[in-house]
Design an enzyme around this catalytic site. Structure first.
Site, short mmCIF file in Angstrom:
data_model
loop_
_atom_site.label_atom_id
_atom_site.label_comp_id
_atom_site.label_asym_id
_atom_site.label_seq_id
_atom_site.Cartn_x
_atom_site.Cartn_y
_atom_site.Cartn_z
N ALA A 1 -28.02 -1.54 -19.55
CA ALA A 1 -27.17 -1.43 -18.36
C ALA A 1 -27.43 -0.17 -17.56
O ALA A 1 -26.90 -0.01 -16.46
CB ALA A 1 -25.70 -1.48 -18.77
N ARG B 1 -34.41 7.24 -12.17
CA ARG B 1 -35.62 8.07 -12.14
C ARG B 1 -36.91 7.27 -12.00
O ARG B 1 -37.97 7.83 -11.74
CB ARG B 1 -35.68 8.96 -13.38
CG ARG B 1 -34.81 10.20 -13.24
CD ARG B 1 -34.78 11.00 -14.51
NE ARG B 1 -33.89 10.39 -15.50
CZ ARG B 1 -33.84 10.76 -16.78
NH1 ARG B 1 -34.63 11.72 -17.22
NH2 ARG B 1 -33.00 10.17 -17.60
N GLN C 1 -21.62 -4.84 -18.44
CA GLN C 1 -20.85 -3.59 -18.48
C GLN C 1 -20.68 -3.14 -17.03
O GLN C 1 -21.65 -2.75 -16.37
CB GLN C 1 -21.62 -2.53 -19.29
CG GLN C 1 -20.85 -1.23 -19.47
CD GLN C 1 -21.73 -0.10 -19.98
OE1 GLN C 1 -22.95 -0.11 -19.84
NE2 GLN C 1 -21.09 0.90 -20.59
N GLY D 1 -29.91 14.14 -28.72
CA GLY D 1 -28.83 14.46 -29.64
C GLY D 1 -29.43 14.98 -30.95
O GLY D 1 -30.42 14.46 -31.44
N GLU E 1 -24.65 15.78 -29.12
CA GLU E 1 -25.43 15.72 -27.89
C GLU E 1 -25.79 17.13 -27.45
O GLU E 1 -25.02 18.07 -27.66
CB GLU E 1 -24.63 15.00 -26.79
CG GLU E 1 -24.43 13.51 -27.05
CD GLU E 1 -25.74 12.78 -27.33
OE1 GLU E 1 -26.61 12.73 -26.43
OE2 GLU E 1 -25.91 12.27 -28.46
N ASN F 1 -37.84 6.90 -19.02
CA ASN F 1 -36.91 7.16 -17.93
C ASN F 1 -37.62 7.22 -16.58
O ASN F 1 -37.02 6.96 -15.55
CB ASN F 1 -36.18 8.49 -18.16
CG ASN F 1 -35.37 8.44 -19.44
OD1 ASN F 1 -34.60 7.52 -19.66
ND2 ASN F 1 -35.57 9.42 -20.30
N LYS G 1 -61.91 -20.00 -12.17
CA LYS G 1 -60.45 -20.21 -12.14
C LYS G 1 -60.15 -21.69 -12.40
O LYS G 1 -60.78 -22.55 -11.80
CB LYS G 1 -59.90 -19.83 -10.77
CG LYS G 1 -58.39 -19.92 -10.71
CD LYS G 1 -57.88 -20.41 -9.37
CE LYS G 1 -58.04 -21.90 -9.22
NZ LYS G 1 -57.36 -22.45 -8.03
C1 UD1 Z 1 -28.86 8.82 -26.18
C2 UD1 Z 1 -28.13 9.36 -27.40
C3 UD1 Z 1 -28.85 10.61 -27.89
C4 UD1 Z 1 -30.29 10.29 -28.20
C5 UD1 Z 1 -30.96 9.68 -26.99
C6 UD1 Z 1 -32.34 9.17 -27.36
C7 UD1 Z 1 -25.79 8.78 -27.07
C8 UD1 Z 1 -24.46 9.32 -26.71
N1 UD1 Z 1 -26.78 9.69 -27.05
O1 UD1 Z 1 -28.74 9.79 -25.17
O2 UD1 Z 1 -28.23 11.11 -29.04
O3 UD1 Z 1 -30.99 11.47 -28.60
O4 UD1 Z 1 -30.22 8.54 -26.52
O5 UD1 Z 1 -33.06 8.77 -26.23
O6 UD1 Z 1 -25.92 7.64 -27.41
N2 UD1 Z 1 -26.60 2.62 -21.60
C9 UD1 Z 1 -25.82 1.56 -21.20
N3 UD1 Z 1 -24.57 1.79 -20.75
C10 UD1 Z 1 -24.06 3.04 -20.69
C11 UD1 Z 1 -24.86 4.14 -21.09
C12 UD1 Z 1 -26.12 3.88 -21.55
O7 UD1 Z 1 -26.27 0.40 -21.26
O8 UD1 Z 1 -22.90 3.17 -20.26
C13 UD1 Z 1 -27.96 2.36 -22.12
C14 UD1 Z 1 -29.03 2.95 -21.23
O9 UD1 Z 1 -29.50 1.96 -20.31
C15 UD1 Z 1 -30.12 3.28 -22.23
C16 UD1 Z 1 -29.35 3.63 -23.49
O10 UD1 Z 1 -28.08 3.03 -23.36
O11 UD1 Z 1 -30.95 2.19 -22.52
C17 UD1 Z 1 -29.21 5.13 -23.73
O12 UD1 Z 1 -28.44 5.72 -22.72
P1 UD1 Z 1 -28.76 7.15 -22.12
O13 UD1 Z 1 -27.74 7.47 -21.12
O14 UD1 Z 1 -30.16 7.22 -21.71
O15 UD1 Z 1 -28.52 8.07 -23.39
P2 UD1 Z 1 -29.07 9.52 -23.62
O16 UD1 Z 1 -28.26 10.49 -22.84
O17 UD1 Z 1 -30.53 9.55 -23.42
CA CA Z 2 -32.11 8.19 -22.40
#
Ligand code: UD1
Ligand code: CA
Length: 454
Positions: A18, A23, A81, A147, A162, A234, A341
């Site tokens: 979601a 980026r 979501q 994290g 985090e 990303n 082709k």
């Molecule tokens: C997350 C982890 C972090 C880890 C990192 C690894 C959490 C709180 N933190 O951080 O510990 O080191 O990944 O890359 O989980 N997403 C949704 N809905 C949301 C938020 C996120 O679908 O509301 C999805 C994003 O599309 C993505 C994934 O969840 O695929 C991770 O979300 P992101 O915001 O990138 O987490 P990080 O801050 O990178």
């Molecule tokens: Ca991420």
């Protein structure tokens, strides 16, 4: 990594897709960008293929993401979501999927495309040992942004902090959370429901399940992965990095399967490339989606193949181009600057130089001369050219489809063939040669005289 027997409990993968992916600076949703010819979402779903059920969490209005998920897993349940309030919030958007009867939940990120089925099995192995949560960890070369995993004396995780919430001492740790984790289905609701957003980012963190499980005296486990396997994409530099890791894997699998890649770094494969034994692939070859190359075939340098099959001991290129629907029989030869082709090239047939064969079939052992063109398109419709076995098409002929050339027929060079040719006949369709004795000498004499003003 240790091989773990998959538990026989009913399993569910929740794939989080979601995120906005801003980026990437793209019109296309991030998780639909491709690695080795397949969307990142498709890779993650493939890695989760062994799981019984699939839930995909997408952002509002992302119909194309839902469609891609269903293409790969028609049984995937899609959850929307509405607002991206954090990874725990995203998992809870799919709570219906684990309301009853799920033993193992595995949470996967759709932008982490290189995760392998074995690693997912290892996470489930942690649950099979009795843990409530198993987290995927890696030693980060540069932990910034991830994290950090905090462990007890036995090496079991007790919390994930985090970066933005971590103390300086915690931030010094290099054991990082890959983000993927397994949660026991029976504990999921109680572990997830109490999570709040009291943190630096005001988000509902999935990572909080670890501390909650540890506090409740439930077991936790750590599973280690190589950093490259958990690479998150990303932006487009990370997309390129993921591509390079995927290519490394594909090249290695092809070579271990018995193919010779003379300069593997220069050969590009697709996720579904099927390459036999004793295949030789020379430098600079690009193999797109849907290609099968049978044993003993040779793909010479700088050829481009897509949606094509190459028979045993056949050869392509150098500079060959096989487009979708090209099928080469055993020992067929397609030479330089030849494009094929939607065409079957029969066993042992040769199309060696500077030719376009489209929407055609060429029988076994026929020989197609240099520069032959099948004219398959009239600007509105496509038509087929059928060439029998042991036929010989002279150089620089144009075969205007629909047209058929019988077995063993000969076509004189430079012909424009518009009518069918019977088996074993000779067809010549060009101006007849005329010769005028002495004409050139007299022509020169006259012109020279004119020029000198005589
Ligand atoms: C997350 C982890 C972090 C880890 C990192 C690894 C959490 C709180 N933190 O951080 O510990 O080191 O990944 O890359 O989980 N997403 C949704 N809905 C949301 C938020 C996120 O679908 O509301 C999805 C994003 O599309 C993505 C994934 O969840 O695929 C991770 O979300 P992101 O915001 O990138 O987490 P990080 O801050 O990178
Ligand atoms: Ca991420």
């Amino acid at each position: 990594m240790e091989q773990v027997r998959p538990s026989d409990r009913r399993s569910l993968a929740i794939v989080l897709a979601a995120g906005e992916g801003t980026r990437m600076k793209s019109r296309r949703p991030k998780v639909l960008h491709e690695v080795a010819g397949r969307s990142m979402l498709g890779h993650v779903l493939a890695a989760a293929a062994a799981l019984d059920e699939i839930a995909v969490v997408i952002g509002a209005g992302k119909d194309d993401v839902a469609a891609e998920a269903r293409r790969q897993r028609p049984d995937a349940e899609i959850f929307v979501q509405e607002k991206q309030l954090g990874t725990a919030h995203a998992v809870l958007a799919a709570r219906e999927s684990f309301a009853t009867g799920i033993g193992d939940i595995v949470v996967l990120f759709a932008d982490t495309p290189l995760v392998r089925a074995e690693t997912i099995a290892a996470l489930r192995g942690g649950l099979a040992e009795g843990a409530a949560v198993a987290v995927l960890a890696f030693e980060a070369a540069d932990p910034h942004g991830y994290g950090r995993i905090l462990c007890d004396a036995d090496g079991h995780p007790v919390a994930i902090r985090e970066e933005k919430d971590a103390s300086e001492a915690e931030r010094a740790g290099r054991l990082c959370n890959a983000g993927l984790m397994a949660i026991a289905g029976a504990r999921a609701a109680e572990l997830l429901d109490g999570i709040d957003a009291e943190n630096a980012q005001k988000e509902y963190y999935l990572t909080d399940v670890v501390a909650r499980a540890a506090r409740a005296g439930l077991g936790t486990r750590l599973v280690l992965a190589a950093e490259e396997e958990v690479l998150g994409v990303n932006d487009r530099t990370q997309l390129a990095r993921a591509e390079s890791v995927a290519q490394e894997r594909l090249r290695r699998a092809a070579m271990l399967g018995g193919a010779t890649l003379i300069a593997p770094q220069t050969v590009f494969l697709s996720y579904d490339s099927r390459i036999g034994r004793d295949v030789t692939i020379e430098p600079g070859v690009v193999i797109g989606r849907g290609v099968e190359i049978a044993d003993g075939a040779t793909i010479h340098a700088y050829s481009h193949l897509e949606g094509a099959s190459v028979g045993e001991r056949a050869s392509v290129g150098p500079y060959g181009r096989l487009r979708p629907g090209a099928r080469l029989g055993a020992e067929a030869k397609v030479g330089n600057f030849v494009e094929i082709k939607g065409a079957d090239i029969g066993e042992g047939a040769k199309v060696n130089h500077l030719t376009y064969i489209g929407d055609a079939s060429i029988g076994a052992h026929s020989n197609i001369g240099a520069g032959v063109i099948t004219c398959n398109y009239d600007g509105f419709f496509k038509y087929r050219t059928i060439i029998g076995e042991n036929a010989f098409v002279g150089s620089n002929s144009a075969l205007v489809a629909p047209v058929a050339i019988g077995d063993g027929a000969y076509i004189g060079s430079g012909s424009v063939v518009t009518k069918d040719v019977a088996a074993d006949a000779l067809a010549v369709a060009r101006g007849r040669q005329v010769e005028k004795e002495g004409w050139a000498a007299s022509f020169r004499r006259i012109q020279k005289a004119k020029k000198s003003g005589a």
